[in-house]
Scaffold this motif. Structure first.
Motif, PDB file in Angstrom:
ATOM      1  N   THR A 192       0.860  -1.200  -0.018  1.00 29.77           N
ATOM      2  CA  THR A 192      -0.008   0.222  -0.027  1.00 29.77           C
ATOM      3  C   THR A 192       1.002   1.369  -0.006  1.00 29.77           C
ATOM      4  N   TYR A 193       1.660   1.382   0.788  1.00 30.42           N
ATOM      5  CA  TYR A 193       2.666   2.625   0.976  1.00 30.42           C
ATOM      6  C   TYR A 193       3.504   2.740  -0.224  1.00 30.42           C
ATOM      7  N   THR A 194       3.953   1.394  -1.124  1.00 32.95           N
ATOM      8  CA  THR A 194       4.622   1.659  -2.277  1.00 32.95           C
ATOM      9  C   THR A 194       3.700   1.954  -3.317  1.00 32.95           C
ATOM     10  N   ALA A 195       2.465   1.611  -3.350  1.00 37.46           N
ATOM     11  CA  ALA A 195       1.638   2.346  -4.396  1.00 37.46           C
ATOM     12  C   ALA A 195       1.418   3.649  -4.533  1.00 37.46           C
ATOM     13  N   ILE A 196       1.200   4.416  -3.252  1.00 37.29           N
ATOM     14  CA  ILE A 196       0.973   5.701  -2.924  1.00 37.29           C
ATOM     15  C   ILE A 196       2.102   6.496  -2.761  1.00 37.29           C
ATOM     16  N   LEU A 197       3.073   6.092  -2.185  1.00 33.96           N
ATOM     17  CA  LEU A 197       4.209   7.008  -1.856  1.00 33.96           C
ATOM     18  C   LEU A 197       5.430   6.811  -2.863  1.00 33.96           C
ATOM     19  N   ARG A 198       5.716   5.654  -3.331  1.00 32.50           N
ATOM     20  CA  ARG A 198       6.471   5.415  -4.286  1.00 32.50           C
ATOM     21  C   ARG A 198       7.837   5.658  -3.730  1.00 32.50           C
ATOM     22  N   PRO A 199       8.166   5.053  -2.372  1.00 31.26           N
ATOM     23  CA  PRO A 199       9.417   5.482  -2.020  1.00 31.26           C
ATOM     24  C   PRO A 199      10.711   4.669  -2.296  1.00 31.26           C
ATOM     25  N   ASP A 200      11.962   5.052  -2.134  1.00 28.42           N
ATOM     26  CA  ASP A 200      13.137   4.276  -2.318  1.00 28.42           C
ATOM     27  C   ASP A 200      13.316   3.204  -1.481  1.00 28.42           C
ATOM     28  N   MET A 201      12.875   3.249  -0.329  1.00 27.92           N
ATOM     29  CA  MET A 201      13.064   2.123   0.853  1.00 27.92           C
ATOM     30  C   MET A 201      11.843   2.204   1.889  1.00 27.92           C
ATOM     31  N   ILE A 202      11.704   1.056   2.056  1.00 33.01           N
ATOM     32  CA  ILE A 202      10.689   0.775   3.477  1.00 33.01           C
ATOM     33  C   ILE A 202      11.714   0.316   4.840  1.00 33.01           C
ATOM     34  N   ILE A 203      11.423   0.695   5.776  1.00 34.31           N
ATOM     35  CA  ILE A 203      12.326   0.312   6.870  1.00 34.31           C
ATOM     36  C   ILE A 203      11.333  -0.005   8.164  1.00 34.31           C
ATOM     37  N   PHE A 204      11.500  -1.327   8.575  1.00 31.54           N
ATOM     38  CA  PHE A 204      10.771  -1.945   9.669  1.00 31.54           C
ATOM     39  C   PHE A 204      11.746  -1.715  10.896  1.00 31.54           C
ATOM     40  N   GLY A 205      11.056  -1.099  12.084  1.00 33.49           N
ATOM     41  CA  GLY A 205      11.520  -0.957  13.440  1.00 33.49           C
ATOM     42  C   GLY A 205      10.729  -1.227  14.415  1.00 33.49           C
ATOM     43  N   GLY A 206      11.239  -1.013  15.793  1.00 28.45           N
ATOM     44  CA  GLY A 206      10.309  -1.545  16.850  1.00 28.45           C
ATOM     45  C   GLY A 206      10.544  -2.995  17.207  1.00 28.45           C
ATOM     46  N   GLY A 207       9.826  -3.166  18.267  1.00 27.49           N
ATOM     47  CA  GLY A 207      10.049  -4.643  18.805  1.00 27.49           C
ATOM     48  C   GLY A 207       9.638  -5.753  18.424  1.00 27.49           C
ATOM     49  N   ILE A 208       8.780  -5.796  17.300  1.00 35.35           N
ATOM     50  CA  ILE A 208       8.199  -6.922  16.457  1.00 35.35           C
ATOM     51  C   ILE A 208       9.321  -7.443  15.426  1.00 35.35           C
ATOM     52  N   PRO A 209       9.773  -6.281  14.761  1.00 40.32           N
ATOM     53  CA  PRO A 209      10.935  -6.406  13.829  1.00 40.32           C
ATOM     54  C   PRO A 209      12.211  -7.064  14.230  1.00 40.32           C
ATOM     55  N   HIS A 210      12.368  -6.813  15.629  1.00 35.63           N
ATOM     56  CA  HIS A 210      13.404  -7.536  16.018  1.00 35.63           C
ATOM     57  C   HIS A 210      13.787  -8.982  15.722  1.00 35.63           C
ATOM     58  N   ARG A 211      12.599  -9.661  15.309  1.00 37.40           N
ATOM     59  CA  ARG A 211      12.730 -10.928  14.928  1.00 37.40           C
ATOM     60  C   ARG A 211      13.086 -11.089  13.636  1.00 37.40           C
ATOM     61  N   GLU A 212      14.363 -11.553  13.208  1.00 42.13           N
ATOM     62  CA  GLU A 212      14.878 -11.375  12.021  1.00 42.13           C
ATOM     63  C   GLU A 212      14.195 -12.404  10.956  1.00 42.13           C
ATOM     64  N   ILE A 213      13.689 -13.421  11.347  1.00 42.69           N
ATOM     65  CA  ILE A 213      12.740 -14.342  10.535  1.00 42.69           C
ATOM     66  C   ILE A 213      11.965 -13.554   9.813  1.00 42.69           C
ATOM     67  N   LEU A 214      11.514 -12.471  10.456  1.00 39.57           N
ATOM     68  CA  LEU A 214      10.448 -11.820   9.605  1.00 39.57           C
ATOM     69  C   LEU A 214      10.816 -11.083   8.122  1.00 39.57           C
ATOM     70  N   PHE A 215      11.788 -10.808   8.269  1.00 36.45           N
ATOM     71  CA  PHE A 215      12.381 -10.052   6.878  1.00 36.45           C
ATOM     72  C   PHE A 215      12.236 -10.936   5.666  1.00 36.45           C
ATOM     73  N   PRO A 216      12.834 -12.129   5.494  1.00 36.31           N
ATOM     74  CA  PRO A 216      12.735 -12.758   4.414  1.00 36.31           C
ATOM     75  C   PRO A 216      11.101 -13.164   4.305  1.00 36.31           C
TER      76      PRO A 216
END
Length: 291
Positions: free
Chosen positions: A221-245
């Motif tokens: 959704t953010y990609t379609a509306i904002l067309r950013p160069d990058m999306i970064i996830f922070g906070g406690g939940i993304p500490h779990r590295e398995i999430l990124f793949p």
């Protein structure tokens, strides 16, 4: 020595710090304390900064919602919030009454996002969405090198979501239930759905594929509306590295080659400044006010 101040104002704790104006990455002194009501908490903040005479400017990154419109009658206030003792509190006015120096007033996610833009994962791009997924969900959005704001700051944690077919959780958002991103993916939602804190769930638990499905959907959704160069996830939940793949895989599936995006290993990134992002962002934003 001239100094910069930083106030990372979280709903659970406040972090305050000072750094050399010429070298904001080097923290000279730092302190944290629990968030009480506005008056009590700001007394602790002011007591910390009273130790320092030569503060050029202070960056404040606060939990919200807050009023960020300079021409508003309530500019600098915390608006309606479930945090007791903060709704309608004049945060910025209290600080200005203590010492009338320049203050950069913004949201907690904007502060962390700005740190990633200056010295973190997004330091080589101009357009970034920084999403924090923890007690709540919020986004700091930078377009063409500037923080995005309109009538107010973005509330990108409350976009409406398509439900995962296997998800029957009732959601936690008091406004949107199980229909918005925060209500489905924040830390308390993970615990509410599975009956155990996310930090206690193993990497192979189905929770992470479901979480990735929702976070990838938000990224689409953010990609379609904002067309950013990058999306970064922070906070406690993304500490779990398995999430990124898992997020990248689900993003590719949901985007289905509709839009051209960079390689997903570089497009969807974890935060690089870690738990220092909020304080660093405050220093960097404060420095923009120093002539």
């Amino acid at each position: 020595m001239s100094l910069l101040g930083a106030i990372e104002a979280g709903g659970t704790k406040f972090v305050v710090a000072v750094a050399d104006t010429e070298n904001p990455e080097e923290v000279i002194q730092r302190e944290s304390f629990p968030t009480e009501d506005g008056e009590k908490t700001l007394k602790n903040v002011i007591a910390f900064f009273d130790q320092f005479e030569d503060i050029d400017a202070i960056g404040i990154a606060a939990f919200g919602p807050i009023d960020v419109k300079p021409d508003s009658a309530t500019y600098g206030y915390v608006l309606d919030t479930p945090k007791r003792g903060w709704s309608g509190f004049d945060f910025l006015g209290t600080m200005k009454a203590w010492r009338d120096i320049p203050y950069f007033w913004t949201t907690d996610v904007n502060g962390a996002g700005w740190a990633e833009y200056v010295s973190g994962a997004a330091k080589d791009v101009e357009n970034v969405v920084y999403l924090t997924v923890g007690t709540g969900v919020g986004a700091g959005i930078i377009q063409n090198g500037e923080l995005l704001a309109g009538r107010s700051h973005p509330e990108a944690g409350h976009i409406m979501m398509q439900r995962h077919p296997d998800d029957h959780y009732e959601g936690l958002c008091p406004f949107h239930g199980n229909n918005c991103l925060e209500g489905l993916t924040a830390g308390p939602a993970v615990e509410g759905r599975w009956g155990v804190s996310g930090k206690d769930l193993p990497d192979d638990h189905e929770a992470w594929k479901m979480e990735a499905f929702y976070l990838a959907q938000a990224a689409v959704t953010y990609t379609a509306i904002l067309r950013p160069d990058m999306i970064i996830f922070g906070g406690g939940i993304p500490h779990r590295e398995i999430l990124f793949p898992l997020i990248r895989e689900s993003f590719a599936e949901q985007m289905n080659n509709y839009l051209d995006v960079p390689d997903l290993d570089t497009y969807i990134q974890p935060v690089k400044n870690g738990d220092n992002a909020g304080i660093l962002g405050c220093f960097y934003l404060a420095k923009t006010l120093v002539k």
